[in-house]
Design a protein around this motif. Sequence first.
Motif, short mmCIF file in Angstrom:
data_model
loop_
_atom_site.label_atom_id
_atom_site.label_comp_id
_atom_site.label_asym_id
_atom_site.label_seq_id
_atom_site.Cartn_x
_atom_site.Cartn_y
_atom_site.Cartn_z
N PRO A 71 0.78 -1.62 -0.02
CA PRO A 71 -0.16 0.32 0.26
C PRO A 71 0.89 1.29 -0.20
O PRO A 71 0.44 2.13 -0.21
N CYS A 72 2.07 1.50 -0.08
CA CYS A 72 2.77 2.54 0.55
C CYS A 72 4.47 2.43 -0.01
O CYS A 72 5.02 3.19 -0.44
N GLN A 73 3.92 1.62 -1.41
CA GLN A 73 4.79 1.37 -2.71
C GLN A 73 4.88 2.61 -3.55
O GLN A 73 6.08 3.23 -3.41
N LYS A 74 4.02 2.98 -4.14
CA LYS A 74 3.89 4.25 -4.80
C LYS A 74 4.86 5.85 -3.39
O LYS A 74 5.39 6.48 -4.01
N GLN A 75 4.62 6.21 -2.53
CA GLN A 75 5.55 7.21 -2.03
C GLN A 75 7.18 6.61 -1.69
O GLN A 75 7.35 7.35 -1.55
N ALA A 76 7.21 5.24 -1.13
CA ALA A 76 8.37 4.26 -1.55
C ALA A 76 9.17 5.29 -2.89
O ALA A 76 9.89 5.99 -3.09
N CYS A 77 8.73 4.59 -3.29
CA CYS A 77 9.02 5.22 -5.23
C CYS A 77 9.73 6.72 -5.59
O CYS A 77 10.24 7.29 -5.66
N CYS A 116 13.00 11.74 -5.53
CA CYS A 116 12.95 12.84 -5.09
C CYS A 116 14.41 12.41 -4.77
O CYS A 116 15.37 13.71 -4.85
N LEU A 117 14.83 11.47 -3.72
CA LEU A 117 17.08 11.45 -4.20
C LEU A 117 17.03 11.51 -4.50
O LEU A 117 18.74 12.18 -5.07
N SER A 122 17.48 16.11 2.92
CA SER A 122 16.73 17.44 3.49
C SER A 122 15.92 18.01 2.20
O SER A 122 15.26 18.39 2.93
N LYS A 123 15.63 17.35 1.79
CA LYS A 123 14.87 17.72 -0.03
C LYS A 123 14.38 16.71 -0.07
O LYS A 123 13.14 17.55 -0.58
N CYS A 124 14.20 16.67 0.78
CA CYS A 124 12.60 14.91 0.45
C CYS A 124 11.98 14.94 0.87
O CYS A 124 11.60 13.28 1.73
N GLN A 125 11.93 16.26 2.70
CA GLN A 125 11.17 15.99 3.47
C GLN A 125 9.92 15.71 3.81
O GLN A 125 9.43 15.21 4.23
N ALA A 126 9.50 16.33 2.66
CA ALA A 126 7.92 16.25 2.29
C ALA A 126 7.62 15.10 2.08
O ALA A 126 6.75 14.23 2.36
N ILE A 139 9.15 12.11 2.41
CA ILE A 139 9.22 11.45 3.24
C ILE A 139 8.37 11.42 3.87
O ILE A 139 7.78 10.08 5.27
N GLN A 140 8.24 12.63 4.64
CA GLN A 140 7.03 12.64 5.63
C GLN A 140 5.46 12.12 5.10
O GLN A 140 4.71 11.63 5.78
N GLU A 141 4.93 11.89 4.37
CA GLU A 141 4.27 11.56 3.47
C GLU A 141 3.86 9.29 3.61
O GLU A 141 3.09 9.13 3.63
N LEU A 142 5.82 9.02 3.37
CA LEU A 142 5.59 7.61 3.56
C LEU A 142 5.23 7.00 4.78
O LEU A 142 4.55 6.32 5.06
#
Length: 67
Positions: A6-12, A17-18, A26-30, A32-35
């Motif tokens: 269910p969280c594969q999309k956020q992991a991708c 982003c990275l 630090s540039k991908c905190q948003a 990461i928070q969604e995941l």
Amino acid sequence: MPQKDPCQKQACEIQKCLQANNYMESKCQAVIQELRKCCARYPKGRSLVCSGFEKEEEEKLTLKPTQ
């Protein structure tokens, strides 16, 4: 057929982003928070991509503050 994570999309999205930001977390905190939000919606063990966050939480609980 195994269920889709269910969280594969956020992991991708984190990986994209990275890569786009030279792996500066630090540039991908948003994203990461969604995941993290996605992981919080499901029971422990339901999402393989959340296993790292689950392990991190367990370690926080077992570490005792030194004072």
